[in-house]
Each structure stands twice: as structure tokens, then as C-alpha cells.
Motif scaffolding. Structure first.
Motif, PDB file in Angstrom:
ATOM      1  N   ILE A 122     -53.980 -14.624 -28.157  1.00  0.00           N
ATOM      2  CA  ILE A 122     -54.392 -16.130 -27.723  1.00  0.00           C
ATOM      3  C   ILE A 122     -55.509 -16.743 -28.664  1.00  0.00           C
ATOM      4  N   ILE A 123     -56.267 -15.751 -28.960  1.00  0.00           N
ATOM      5  CA  ILE A 123     -57.623 -16.446 -29.901  1.00  0.00           C
ATOM      6  C   ILE A 123     -57.105 -16.772 -31.281  1.00  0.00           C
ATOM      7  N   TYR A 124     -56.082 -15.808 -31.765  1.00  0.00           N
ATOM      8  CA  TYR A 124     -55.604 -16.044 -32.962  1.00  0.00           C
ATOM      9  C   TYR A 124     -54.531 -17.411 -33.150  1.00  0.00           C
ATOM     10  N   ALA A 125     -53.778 -17.463 -31.883  1.00  0.00           N
ATOM     11  CA  ALA A 125     -53.239 -18.556 -31.761  1.00  0.00           C
ATOM     12  C   ALA A 125     -53.879 -19.912 -31.752  1.00  0.00           C
ATOM     13  N   LEU A 126     -55.075 -20.035 -31.101  1.00  0.00           N
ATOM     14  CA  LEU A 126     -55.751 -21.181 -31.128  1.00  0.00           C
ATOM     15  C   LEU A 126     -56.362 -21.469 -32.367  1.00  0.00           C
TER      16      LEU A 126
END
Length: 168
Positions: A44-48
Motif C-alpha cells: 500500500i505504501i509503495y502504491a501511494l
């Protein structure tokens, strides 16, 4: 199996008592839920951070198989449907599941931290292999054939798609 309470498939004896207590949540694997959530956090952090990243894999079949098997694995890790699952055969199998999963999760987070610092193809592949191992380990230790099958399909598709999205 009358009178026993189970949280993992049809596990009985000390495993059921230890895991389920008196909650009666035999349809939910709380440990699986925790592992899945913790696997998702760095994603999720990477996607953001990488909002505009495009999937370079043009093989629609492999993209679809990756997504179906990914969500299938996550659902099967958390919920029990009684299809091709038999539960932990022993407390030892549960301990292998618990400690093996924790070790894989820690490895996954370490590789993500390193990947956030510097992206390399080797780290990309490690980030594809580790969750695959997590799903397959869970399936084997819980004697959950459907999870093993989904894990294998996920591994093949995810590694393929990852290899097509190789960082420069």
C-alpha cells in the motif's frame, strides 16, 4: 468432530484449544488475517508513492491469473470454507506455520525497506517469491490443498509479471 472448537480447518486437540479458546470462530484464521494485513502494508505504501507506475506485462492471461490467485490466496489465508482443508496435524505443524510465517514476513519487510532505498531486479524477484512461499507454507502446514494450488499459481504468475516489469 463433535464438541471440539477449531479455528483452523478441522484441527483438534491442543491446537484447537490453543487457537480457538471459547470464541467459536472456526471460519476465521486470525493469524492468517494478521499475516495478510502485514504483507499488504508495504504494498500500500509503495502504491501511494508510485501512483503513475504502469504494468509493462502485456500477457493478459498472466495478469488475470496473478490477480485471481493473489486474492484467492489472501482469502483462503483468512477464511475457511471447509474445501480441501484439514487443519494443522500437530502443534509442531502450527509452530512451523507461526515461526516460518513470521520469518518470511520479517524477510519481506526487510527486502521492502531495501527496495524503497534502491530498486533492483533481484529485490523485485524476492518480493515476488517471499509471499509465494508464505502462501504455500500456510497451505502445507494447514493441509489446505486449495491454498497450496492458489499459492503455486500465484507464484508462477507473479514471478512472470514481475520479470516483465523489471526495473532498469
Amino acid at each position: 468432530m463433535s464438541g471440539s472448537i477449531s479455528i483452523i480447518g478441522s484441527a483438534d486437540g491442543p491446537t484447537s484449544v490453543f487457537l480457538a479458546g471459547k470464541l467459536g470462530l472456526n471460519w476465521l484464521n486470525l493469524f492468517g488475517l494478521i499475516f495478510v494485513v502485514l504483507l499488504l502494508i508495504p504494498n500500500i505504501i509503495y502504491a501511494l508513492k508510485a501512483k503513475n507506475q504502469q504494468n509493462k506485462c502485456t500477457n493478459k492471461f498472466m495478469n488475470i491469473m496473478e490477480q485471481i490467485s493473489r486474492y484467492g490466496c489472501m482469502i483462503l489465508m483468512v477464511f475457511h470454507f471447509g474445501i480441501a482443508e484439514f487443519g494443522f496435524p500437530s502443534v509442531g505443524a502450527f509452530l512451523v506455520y507461526l515461526f516460518g510465517s513470521a520469518l518470511l514476513l520479517i524477510s519481506y519487510w526487510v527486502v521492502w525497506i531495501l527496495y524503497f532505498h534502491k530498486q533492483t531486479y533481484g529485490k523485485q524477484i524476492a518480493l515476488a517469491v517471499i509471499p509465494t512461499c508464505q502462501f504455500i507454507l500456510s497451505g502445507i502446514t494447514m493441509r489446505y490443498g486449495l491454498l497450496i494450488t492458489f499459492g503455486i499459481v500465484f507464484g508462477i504468475a507473479h514471478i512472470y509479471v514481475t520479470s516483465k516489469n523489471r526495473v532498469a
